[in-house]
Design an enzyme around this catalytic site. Structure first.
Site, short mmCIF file in Angstrom:
data_model
loop_
_atom_site.label_atom_id
_atom_site.label_comp_id
_atom_site.label_asym_id
_atom_site.label_seq_id
_atom_site.Cartn_x
_atom_site.Cartn_y
_atom_site.Cartn_z
N ARG A 89 0.84 -1.19 0.00
CA ARG A 89 0.00 0.00 0.00
C ARG A 89 0.88 1.24 0.00
O ARG A 89 1.96 1.23 0.57
CB ARG A 89 -0.90 0.03 1.24
CG ARG A 89 -2.08 -0.93 1.17
CD ARG A 89 -3.00 -0.78 2.37
NE ARG A 89 -2.37 -1.25 3.59
CZ ARG A 89 -1.84 -0.48 4.53
NH1 ARG A 89 -1.89 0.84 4.42
NH2 ARG A 89 -1.28 -1.00 5.60
N TYR A 238 -1.28 -3.45 -6.62
CA TYR A 238 -1.15 -4.14 -5.34
C TYR A 238 -2.50 -4.14 -4.62
O TYR A 238 -3.20 -3.12 -4.58
CB TYR A 238 -0.06 -3.48 -4.46
CG TYR A 238 -0.09 -4.10 -3.09
CD1 TYR A 238 0.47 -5.35 -2.86
CD2 TYR A 238 -0.78 -3.49 -2.05
CE1 TYR A 238 0.37 -5.95 -1.63
CE2 TYR A 238 -0.88 -4.09 -0.81
CZ TYR A 238 -0.31 -5.33 -0.60
OH TYR A 238 -0.45 -5.93 0.62
N LYS A 247 -9.71 -2.24 1.55
CA LYS A 247 -9.40 -1.13 2.45
C LYS A 247 -10.16 0.14 2.04
O LYS A 247 -10.63 0.90 2.89
CB LYS A 247 -7.89 -0.86 2.46
CG LYS A 247 -7.05 -2.08 2.80
CD LYS A 247 -7.35 -2.64 4.17
CE LYS A 247 -6.32 -3.69 4.56
NZ LYS A 247 -6.64 -4.31 5.86
N HIS A 267 -11.04 -2.42 11.27
CA HIS A 267 -9.95 -3.28 10.81
C HIS A 267 -9.80 -4.42 11.83
O HIS A 267 -8.88 -4.44 12.63
CB HIS A 267 -8.67 -2.43 10.74
CG HIS A 267 -7.52 -3.10 10.06
ND1 HIS A 267 -6.20 -2.76 10.30
CD2 HIS A 267 -7.47 -4.08 9.12
CE1 HIS A 267 -5.40 -3.50 9.56
NE2 HIS A 267 -6.14 -4.31 8.83
N SER A 289 -1.78 -3.66 10.60
CA SER A 289 -1.39 -4.57 9.51
C SER A 289 -0.15 -5.38 9.90
O SER A 289 0.78 -4.85 10.50
CB SER A 289 -1.06 -3.76 8.26
OG SER A 289 -2.23 -3.12 7.81
N CYS A 291 0.20 -7.67 12.11
CA CYS A 291 0.38 -7.86 13.56
C CYS A 291 -0.41 -9.04 14.11
O CYS A 291 -0.58 -9.16 15.32
CB CYS A 291 0.03 -6.59 14.31
SG CYS A 291 1.21 -5.27 14.05
N ASP A 314 -9.89 -9.83 8.64
CA ASP A 314 -9.31 -8.50 8.41
C ASP A 314 -10.28 -7.34 8.66
O ASP A 314 -9.86 -6.30 9.13
CB ASP A 314 -8.78 -8.42 6.97
CG ASP A 314 -7.82 -7.26 6.75
OD1 ASP A 314 -6.86 -7.14 7.52
OD2 ASP A 314 -8.06 -6.46 5.83
N ARG A 408 1.74 -12.02 -0.45
CA ARG A 408 0.40 -12.37 0.06
C ARG A 408 -0.19 -13.58 -0.64
O ARG A 408 0.10 -13.85 -1.79
CB ARG A 408 -0.55 -11.18 -0.19
CG ARG A 408 -0.14 -9.89 0.51
CD ARG A 408 -0.83 -9.75 1.84
NE ARG A 408 -0.30 -8.65 2.63
CZ ARG A 408 -0.88 -8.19 3.73
NH1 ARG A 408 -2.01 -8.71 4.16
NH2 ARG A 408 -0.33 -7.21 4.42
P1 GTP Z 1 -2.92 -7.67 7.65
O1 GTP Z 1 -3.50 -8.79 6.89
O2 GTP Z 1 -1.83 -6.92 6.92
O3 GTP Z 1 -3.93 -6.69 8.20
O4 GTP Z 1 -2.09 -8.31 8.90
P2 GTP Z 1 -2.55 -9.37 10.02
O5 GTP Z 1 -2.91 -8.60 11.25
O6 GTP Z 1 -3.55 -10.33 9.50
O7 GTP Z 1 -1.19 -10.13 10.37
P3 GTP Z 1 -0.84 -11.70 10.24
O8 GTP Z 1 -1.77 -12.57 11.03
O9 GTP Z 1 -0.69 -12.03 8.83
O10 GTP Z 1 0.58 -11.77 10.98
C1 GTP Z 1 1.69 -11.06 10.50
C2 GTP Z 1 2.96 -11.60 11.07
O11 GTP Z 1 2.89 -11.69 12.49
C3 GTP Z 1 3.32 -12.98 10.56
O12 GTP Z 1 4.68 -12.98 10.17
C4 GTP Z 1 3.11 -13.88 11.75
O13 GTP Z 1 3.98 -14.96 11.71
C5 GTP Z 1 3.34 -12.96 12.93
N1 GTP Z 1 2.54 -13.38 14.09
C6 GTP Z 1 1.20 -13.58 14.12
N2 GTP Z 1 0.79 -14.01 15.34
C7 GTP Z 1 1.90 -14.05 16.11
C8 GTP Z 1 2.13 -14.42 17.48
O14 GTP Z 1 1.22 -14.77 18.24
N3 GTP Z 1 3.42 -14.33 17.93
C9 GTP Z 1 4.44 -13.94 17.12
N4 GTP Z 1 5.66 -13.90 17.63
N5 GTP Z 1 4.27 -13.61 15.81
C10 GTP Z 1 3.01 -13.66 15.32
MN MN Z 2 -4.36 -10.54 7.58
MN MN Z 3 -5.38 -5.56 7.13
#
Ligand code: GTP
Ligand code: MN
Ligand code: MN
Length: 625
Positions: A89, A238, A247, A267, A289, A291, A314, A408
């Site tokens: 983004r 993208y 979004k 979100h 994002s 996280c 999401d 992704r």
């Molecule tokens: P968007 O789709 O961009 O909104 O992000 P999201 O909030 O869905 O994040 P996602 O679940 O894809 O996690 C992103 C990163 O965080 C990945 O590399 C995961 O491996 C890492 N991650 C997720 N949960 C945990 C956790 O409980 N502990 C740790 N250490 N890392 C985590």
């Molecule tokens: Mn996600």
């Molecule tokens: Mn997101």
């Protein structure tokens, strides 16, 4: 005097219709399309019907051109490598345009740049768009995509129509939204969100096209017109910039509609947790994002007897029903998830969701026709040859990365093995708790609970996180991301906080609000908490609090925190509970002040006074200690 449709047919008449029937479209759609055709000058119009044959046709074209490669290891899975300059983004080129600036952004302190949305005046925006859109689809097909955000026919759903000159975007929109000709019937004479997207690469092409991905990174602009319910996106393919249902519509435009209509567009993931006693709860969670939303939404619980089901990963649209219970739907139909780090250990349910009918963008490819990214080292044959997302030969152990950090997967939510049977329930699911969180390497405990709804809103307003690869930022700075909505706000953030506060009414059952942090580090830079499937232990505590168990929480200046021993750590080995839950005095004093100063400079007089008051109280409590 002409019939509207006659005028429209005249205007588009010289452009051949490659597919579909123009005459049966709703009148407002015809007028919109006539405008798009006049503006963008495509070589043809293709009205999409969402059918399987349509997908086959588009995939065939994309394979032929080289934009997609078939991943032969699976059924109907494809790899796409974008232009390396079009991978995330672009927040610096994302704008909200309203007649009154302060409808879009708060009154920031003089000389300070707004961090919570970027406003551009209608006049300036017109100049920008006039430099870009006229003739932008010249020599290209204009795809017309009727789509519904949310289950077709749900009172919580909304309809959009996107035009695009990218068939990759069409393919992804078909996964991420509900594309169907039924949308035309449902729409009738109603208004819809108007979405105009162009890769910004008219023929003859002026710029060297890389990876068969025509785009225009220098001229990217993503413009939102909340008053007109319109989005214009130029120059990028993208996902977050081009799949306008996501979004742009479901967060930025929808947050404005939600304010006007008294609901919430957030979100957030939505998940269900069934306890060993068989009681089911639904919670939603807002993390910035990259996280952990997708991971939490599909969590594989490490505690016996718990069952997780996923409603969305999401975005959540939520509304209080006539009984005062907050109900949420997932407006999307697919997952657009961060690939790196996703594997059978961290998120088996995601992996099982994308074994077919999925698109992988900017990942690596194994010599046996599989996908590859960082985190899959133990799940591919040892020593196997890999081609990186940039097309370079590579193998595990080589320097550099095989996949882009923001690569992704795009897959249908219906393929998720733990998708909730009610994920398409038009009424939505009842939400018992709202969880905020972010990547906080220091200071912030694993979990704490707000004292009240307003306190929870304050906690949400203070969400911060380490920067990730989801946008164009570099490095590991801690950024404010209030309500995890910083990049997605559609209107003045102060008004948005007030809207949240106003949702609390005596006859409503307000969900409890929590804050979690899976990312706290020890002195050696290692995670204090194992995370992923073990996050069920935190959810378990949260649900016991939802049920009103007073014996498991103790008071603190930041809210209720778990009483020592009240989180089930059985079978985890050594966990440094004291460090995981500590509230370092100096850290929090500084953090409370910093948050207040952020809100003062970024939201100023638009921030509801109670938010300042609660932050001052928190600061005072740490001063006293
Ligand atoms: P968007 O789709 O961009 O909104 O992000 P999201 O909030 O869905 O994040 P996602 O679940 O894809 O996690 C992103 C990163 O965080 C990945 O590399 C995961 O491996 C890492 N991650 C997720 N949960 C945990 C956790 O409980 N502990 C740790 N250490 N890392 C985590
Ligand atoms: Mn996600
Ligand atoms: Mn997101």
């Amino acid at each position: 005097v002409y019939e509207v449709h006659e005028i429209v047919v005249q205007k588009v008449g010289h452009v051949p219709l490659a597919k579909g029937d123009f005459t049966h479209l709703p009148k407002k759609v015809k007028i919109f399309l006539a405008h798009c055709v006049q503006l963008c000058k495509p070589r043809g119009i293709y009205i999409c019907d969402g059918s399987a044959e349509e997908a086959d046709e588009i995939i065939h074209k994309l394979l032929e051109r080289g934009t997609l490669t078939r991943l032969t290891k699976y059924k109907n899975n494809y790899l796409c490598r974008t232009d390396p300059d079009d991978v995330a983004r672009v927040e610096s080129k994302t704008f909200i345009t309203t007649a009154n600036k302060y409808d879009s952004v708060p009154h920031v302190r003089e000389g300070v740049k707004s961090a919570l949305g970027c406003w551009m005046s209608p006049e300036d925006m017109k100049v920008e768009l006039d430099h870009r859109f006229p003739g932008c689809m010249s020599g290209r097909m204009m795809y017309v995509i009727p789509f519904c955000m949310g289950p077709l026919g749900s009172p919580l759903s909304k309809i959009g129509v996107q035009v695009t000159d990218s068939n990759y975007v069409l393919l992804c929109m078909r996964v991420m939204t509900r594309v169907s000709p039924k949308v035309w019937e449902l729409l009738g004479d109603d208004d819809f969100v108007k979405c105009i997207h162009s890769m910004g690469c008219p023929r003859p092409v002026q710029r060297r096209v890389k990876n068969h991905w025509p785009c225009n990174p220098e001229k990217v602009i993503i413009a939102h017109f909340p008053e007109e319910r319109k989005i214009k996106s130029f120059g990028s393919g993208y996902g977050g910039n081009s799949l306008l249902g996501k979004k742009c519509f479901a967060l930025r435009i929808a947050s404005v509609i939600a304010r006007d209509e008294g609901w919430m567009a957030e979100h957030m993931l939505i998940m269900s947790i069934t306890t060993p006693k068989g009681k089911e709860y639904f919670v939603s969670a807002a993390f910035p994002s990259a996280c952990g939303k997708t991971n939490l939404a599909m969590l594989n619980p490490s505690l016996p007897g718990f069952r997780i089901q996923c409603v969305g990963d999401d975005i959540a649209w939520m509304k209080f029903d006539e009984k005062g219970v907050l109900h949420g739907i997932n407006p999307e139909a697919g997952f657009f998830g961060v690939a790196p780090g996703t594997n059978m250990k961290t998120n088996p349910n995601a992996v099982l969701s994308f074994q077919e009918n999925s698109i992988f963008t900017n990942v690596g490819e194994t010599a046996d026709g599989g996908y590859f990214w960082e985190g899959l080292e133990d799940e591919v044959p040892p020593g196997i040859g890999i081609t990186t997302w940039l097309g370079q030969p590579w193998h595990i152990g080589c320097p550099g990365k095989a996949a882009h950090p923001n690569s992704r997967f795009t897959c249908p939510a219906s393929q998720c093995p733990i998708i909730h049977p009610k994920w398409e329930d038009p009424k939505g699911v009842p939400i018992s708790a709202i969880i905020f969180g972010g990547r906080r390497p220091t200071g912030v405990p694993l979990v704490f609970e707000a004292k009240s709804w307003a306190h929870g809103v304050m906690i949400g307003a203070c969400v911060k996180s380490e920067a990730t690869a989801a946008a164009e930022f570099q490095g590991k700075t801690i950024m404010h991301d209030p309500m995890a909505m910083r990049p997605f706000m559609g209107y003045n953030f102060g008004h948005y906080l007030q809207h949240w506060l106003d949702l609390e009414k005596p006859d409503r059952k307000m969900p409890k609000i929590f804050h979690v942090n899976w990312f706290r580090l020890d002195n050696n830079g290692r995670f204090l908490w194992p995370g992923f499937g073990d996050n069920i232990r935190v959810l378990d505590w949260i649900l016991r609090r939802v049920d009103g168990d007073a014996s498991i929480a103790v008071d603190s200046p930041v809210g209720w925190i778990p009483k020592k021993g009240s989180i089930d750590l059985s079978g985890l080995g050594s966990i440094n509970e004291d460090e995981l839950f500590s509230l370092p005095h100096d850290y929090w004093l500084e953090d409370s002040r910093e948050s207040r100063s952020f809100l003062k400079s970024q939201v100023g007089p638009d921030c509801p006074p109670i938010i300042y008051r609660l932050l001052e109280d928190q600061e005072a409590a740490f001063v006293k200690q």
